[in-house]
Design a protein around this motif. Sequence first.
Motif, PDB file in Angstrom:
ATOM      1  N   GLU A  83       0.829  -1.200   0.000  1.00  0.00           N
ATOM      2  CA  GLU A  83       0.000   0.000   0.000  1.00  0.00           C
ATOM      3  C   GLU A  83       0.869   1.257   0.000  1.00  0.00           C
ATOM      4  O   GLU A  83       1.841   1.370   0.752  1.00  0.00           O
ATOM      5  CB  GLU A  83      -0.935   0.018   1.202  1.00  0.00           C
ATOM      6  CG  GLU A  83      -1.946   1.149   1.107  1.00  0.00           C
ATOM      7  CD  GLU A  83      -3.048   1.060   2.143  1.00  0.00           C
ATOM      8  OE1 GLU A  83      -3.138   1.989   2.960  1.00  0.00           O
ATOM      9  OE2 GLU A  83      -3.810   0.071   2.118  1.00  0.00           O
ATOM     10  N   ILE A  84       0.487   2.184  -0.874  1.00  0.00           N
ATOM     11  CA  ILE A  84       1.102   3.511  -0.959  1.00  0.00           C
ATOM     12  C   ILE A  84      -0.039   4.517  -1.050  1.00  0.00           C
ATOM     13  O   ILE A  84      -1.207   4.120  -1.010  1.00  0.00           O
ATOM     14  CB  ILE A  84       2.048   3.625  -2.172  1.00  0.00           C
ATOM     15  CG1 ILE A  84       1.275   3.370  -3.471  1.00  0.00           C
ATOM     16  CG2 ILE A  84       3.241   2.697  -2.030  1.00  0.00           C
ATOM     17  CD1 ILE A  84       2.062   3.664  -4.736  1.00  0.00           C
ATOM     18  N   GLU A  85       0.296   5.794  -1.195  1.00  0.00           N
ATOM     19  CA  GLU A  85      -0.737   6.822  -1.349  1.00  0.00           C
ATOM     20  C   GLU A  85      -0.438   7.683  -2.560  1.00  0.00           C
ATOM     21  O   GLU A  85       0.720   7.851  -2.940  1.00  0.00           O
ATOM     22  CB  GLU A  85      -0.757   7.766  -0.137  1.00  0.00           C
ATOM     23  CG  GLU A  85      -1.310   7.185   1.117  1.00  0.00           C
ATOM     24  CD  GLU A  85      -1.311   8.204   2.254  1.00  0.00           C
ATOM     25  OE1 GLU A  85      -2.208   8.100   3.088  1.00  0.00           O
ATOM     26  OE2 GLU A  85      -0.430   9.092   2.296  1.00  0.00           O
ATOM     27  N   ILE A 127      -0.781  11.540 -12.746  1.00  0.00           N
ATOM     28  CA  ILE A 127      -0.106  10.931 -11.594  1.00  0.00           C
ATOM     29  C   ILE A 127       1.390  11.092 -11.807  1.00  0.00           C
ATOM     30  O   ILE A 127       1.930  10.692 -12.842  1.00  0.00           O
ATOM     31  CB  ILE A 127      -0.482   9.443 -11.448  1.00  0.00           C
ATOM     32  CG1 ILE A 127      -1.990   9.318 -11.174  1.00  0.00           C
ATOM     33  CG2 ILE A 127       0.331   8.789 -10.329  1.00  0.00           C
ATOM     34  CD1 ILE A 127      -2.515   7.892 -11.212  1.00  0.00           C
ATOM     35  N   THR A 128       2.057  11.716 -10.820  1.00  0.00           N
ATOM     36  CA  THR A 128       3.496  11.958 -10.914  1.00  0.00           C
ATOM     37  C   THR A 128       4.228  11.183  -9.829  1.00  0.00           C
ATOM     38  O   THR A 128       3.663  10.857  -8.784  1.00  0.00           O
ATOM     39  CB  THR A 128       3.810  13.458 -10.776  1.00  0.00           C
ATOM     40  OG1 THR A 128       3.328  13.920  -9.503  1.00  0.00           O
ATOM     41  CG2 THR A 128       3.161  14.269 -11.893  1.00  0.00           C
ATOM     42  N   PHE A 129       5.496  10.903 -10.086  1.00  0.00           N
ATOM     43  CA  PHE A 129       6.331  10.153  -9.153  1.00  0.00           C
ATOM     44  C   PHE A 129       7.326  11.111  -8.494  1.00  0.00           C
ATOM     45  O   PHE A 129       7.727  12.096  -9.118  1.00  0.00           O
ATOM     46  CB  PHE A 129       7.051   9.015  -9.881  1.00  0.00           C
ATOM     47  CG  PHE A 129       6.141   7.867 -10.231  1.00  0.00           C
ATOM     48  CD1 PHE A 129       6.232   6.674  -9.552  1.00  0.00           C
ATOM     49  CD2 PHE A 129       5.165   7.995 -11.208  1.00  0.00           C
ATOM     50  CE1 PHE A 129       5.383   5.620  -9.848  1.00  0.00           C
ATOM     51  CE2 PHE A 129       4.311   6.950 -11.520  1.00  0.00           C
ATOM     52  CZ  PHE A 129       4.420   5.749 -10.831  1.00  0.00           C
ATOM     53  N   PRO A 130       7.747  10.821  -7.273  1.00  0.00           N
ATOM     54  CA  PRO A 130       8.588  11.767  -6.516  1.00  0.00           C
ATOM     55  C   PRO A 130      10.077  11.684  -6.848  1.00  0.00           C
ATOM     56  O   PRO A 130      10.909  12.104  -6.071  1.00  0.00           O
ATOM     57  CB  PRO A 130       8.324  11.353  -5.066  1.00  0.00           C
ATOM     58  CG  PRO A 130       8.045   9.896  -5.136  1.00  0.00           C
ATOM     59  CD  PRO A 130       7.325   9.690  -6.446  1.00  0.00           C
ATOM     60  N   PHE A 131      10.428  11.121  -7.999  1.00  0.00           N
ATOM     61  CA  PHE A 131      11.833  11.023  -8.389  1.00  0.00           C
ATOM     62  C   PHE A 131      11.901  11.024  -9.907  1.00  0.00           C
ATOM     63  O   PHE A 131      10.895  10.852 -10.591  1.00  0.00           O
ATOM     64  CB  PHE A 131      12.499   9.771  -7.812  1.00  0.00           C
ATOM     65  CG  PHE A 131      11.574   8.587  -7.706  1.00  0.00           C
ATOM     66  CD1 PHE A 131      11.194   7.863  -8.834  1.00  0.00           C
ATOM     67  CD2 PHE A 131      11.059   8.209  -6.471  1.00  0.00           C
ATOM     68  CE1 PHE A 131      10.335   6.789  -8.732  1.00  0.00           C
ATOM     69  CE2 PHE A 131      10.199   7.125  -6.370  1.00  0.00           C
ATOM     70  CZ  PHE A 131       9.841   6.417  -7.514  1.00  0.00           C
ATOM     71  N   GLN A 164       0.554  13.399  -6.743  1.00  0.00           N
ATOM     72  CA  GLN A 164       1.896  12.834  -6.608  1.00  0.00           C
ATOM     73  C   GLN A 164       1.879  11.584  -5.744  1.00  0.00           C
ATOM     74  O   GLN A 164       1.249  11.542  -4.679  1.00  0.00           O
ATOM     75  CB  GLN A 164       2.881  13.830  -6.013  1.00  0.00           C
ATOM     76  CG  GLN A 164       4.287  13.220  -5.944  1.00  0.00           C
ATOM     77  CD  GLN A 164       5.375  14.236  -5.747  1.00  0.00           C
ATOM     78  OE1 GLN A 164       5.240  15.132  -4.934  1.00  0.00           O
ATOM     79  NE2 GLN A 164       6.451  14.081  -6.490  1.00  0.00           N
ATOM     80  N   VAL A 165       2.607  10.571  -6.200  1.00  0.00           N
ATOM     81  CA  VAL A 165       2.734   9.315  -5.462  1.00  0.00           C
ATOM     82  C   VAL A 165       3.591   9.559  -4.223  1.00  0.00           C
ATOM     83  O   VAL A 165       4.613  10.248  -4.283  1.00  0.00           O
ATOM     84  CB  VAL A 165       3.396   8.237  -6.348  1.00  0.00           C
ATOM     85  CG1 VAL A 165       3.570   6.940  -5.576  1.00  0.00           C
ATOM     86  CG2 VAL A 165       2.582   8.019  -7.612  1.00  0.00           C
ATOM     87  N   LYS A 166       3.139   9.007  -3.108  1.00  0.00           N
ATOM     88  CA  LYS A 166       3.915   9.082  -1.865  1.00  0.00           C
ATOM     89  C   LYS A 166       4.237   7.656  -1.430  1.00  0.00           C
ATOM     90  O   LYS A 166       3.339   6.874  -1.126  1.00  0.00           O
ATOM     91  CB  LYS A 166       3.119   9.796  -0.773  1.00  0.00           C
ATOM     92  CG  LYS A 166       3.896   9.911   0.525  1.00  0.00           C
ATOM     93  CD  LYS A 166       3.076  10.561   1.620  1.00  0.00           C
ATOM     94  CE  LYS A 166       3.873  10.592   2.898  1.00  0.00           C
ATOM     95  NZ  LYS A 166       3.016  10.823   4.056  1.00  0.00           N
ATOM     96  N   TYR A 167       5.530   7.339  -1.467  1.00  0.00           N
ATOM     97  CA  TYR A 167       5.980   6.017  -1.043  1.00  0.00           C
ATOM     98  C   TYR A 167       6.333   6.047   0.440  1.00  0.00           C
ATOM     99  O   TYR A 167       6.908   7.028   0.914  1.00  0.00           O
ATOM    100  CB  TYR A 167       7.236   5.603  -1.815  1.00  0.00           C
ATOM    101  CG  TYR A 167       6.973   5.221  -3.245  1.00  0.00           C
ATOM    102  CD1 TYR A 167       6.626   3.920  -3.577  1.00  0.00           C
ATOM    103  CD2 TYR A 167       7.077   6.159  -4.266  1.00  0.00           C
ATOM    104  CE1 TYR A 167       6.389   3.563  -4.891  1.00  0.00           C
ATOM    105  CE2 TYR A 167       6.841   5.813  -5.587  1.00  0.00           C
ATOM    106  CZ  TYR A 167       6.498   4.509  -5.893  1.00  0.00           C
ATOM    107  OH  TYR A 167       6.266   4.162  -7.193  1.00  0.00           O
ATOM    108  N   PRO A 168       6.055   4.973   1.176  1.00  0.00           N
ATOM    109  CA  PRO A 168       6.502   4.897   2.568  1.00  0.00           C
ATOM    110  C   PRO A 168       8.033   4.857   2.619  1.00  0.00           C
ATOM    111  O   PRO A 168       8.680   4.439   1.664  1.00  0.00           O
ATOM    112  CB  PRO A 168       5.912   3.587   3.084  1.00  0.00           C
ATOM    113  CG  PRO A 168       5.047   3.042   2.021  1.00  0.00           C
ATOM    114  CD  PRO A 168       5.306   3.798   0.757  1.00  0.00           C
ATOM    115  N   LYS A 169       8.581   5.256   3.743  1.00  0.00           N
ATOM    116  CA  LYS A 169      10.042   5.327   3.854  1.00  0.00           C
ATOM    117  C   LYS A 169      10.708   3.964   3.685  1.00  0.00           C
ATOM    118  O   LYS A 169      11.859   3.887   3.280  1.00  0.00           O
ATOM    119  CB  LYS A 169      10.461   5.983   5.169  1.00  0.00           C
ATOM    120  CG  LYS A 169      10.061   5.216   6.400  1.00  0.00           C
ATOM    121  CD  LYS A 169      10.527   5.936   7.658  1.00  0.00           C
ATOM    122  CE  LYS A 169      10.232   5.034   8.802  1.00  0.00           C
ATOM    123  NZ  LYS A 169      10.208   5.350  10.067  1.00  0.00           N
ATOM    124  N   ALA A 170       9.985   2.873   3.892  1.00  0.00           N
ATOM    125  CA  ALA A 170      10.558   1.529   3.722  1.00  0.00           C
ATOM    126  C   ALA A 170      11.088   1.316   2.304  1.00  0.00           C
ATOM    127  O   ALA A 170      11.990   0.510   2.092  1.00  0.00           O
ATOM    128  CB  ALA A 170       9.525   0.461   4.061  1.00  0.00           C
TER     129      ALA A 170
END
Length: 180
Positions: free
Chosen positions: A72-74, A143-147, A170-176
Amino acid sequence: MDSNPINIKQQEAHDLPAICRLIEEAFASVQESDHREQFLVERLLSSPGFVPELSLTAWIKNELVGYILLTEIEILSKSGPVPSLSLAPLAVRPSFQRHGIGAALIEEAHKRAAELNYETVLVLGHKDYYPRFGYKKAEDFGITFPFEVPPEFCMVKELTPGAASRAAGQVKYPKAFFEY
């Protein structure tokens, strides 16, 4: 091999060492790989976004031949955070590649994700492989990615029609996903 059916099931805790070995083998010759995917999986399995029903193994007889994980991501949309899933990784033992195992894992993971009411799945993946499963360029849905990654590798699959457009942001990935 075709006479032996692929058995896909939810990963069990004792499968982890075999999964890590499989992932190492599957990514050993992939140039774009940092060859650390097995460590990513270990982190994701203990992260808050871990969904046990979406960590799937593929077996032929008693041999582990494939693995897929949806976490799961946001997506941070204008109307607030929208839950989504990230497909990472998909791995098939090299001697079993090109036999439909990856396809079977993707299709089963999509089916289970939809049953859990997820509406979209994102992947950073091969631009010629994932579109056959309904993945489209994420940028076409806002939808955009953070990198920085070329847009043809950033894709989204709608499990619910219209869901990607509703999730624009924008996609938000967990720090994992980033810890080493």
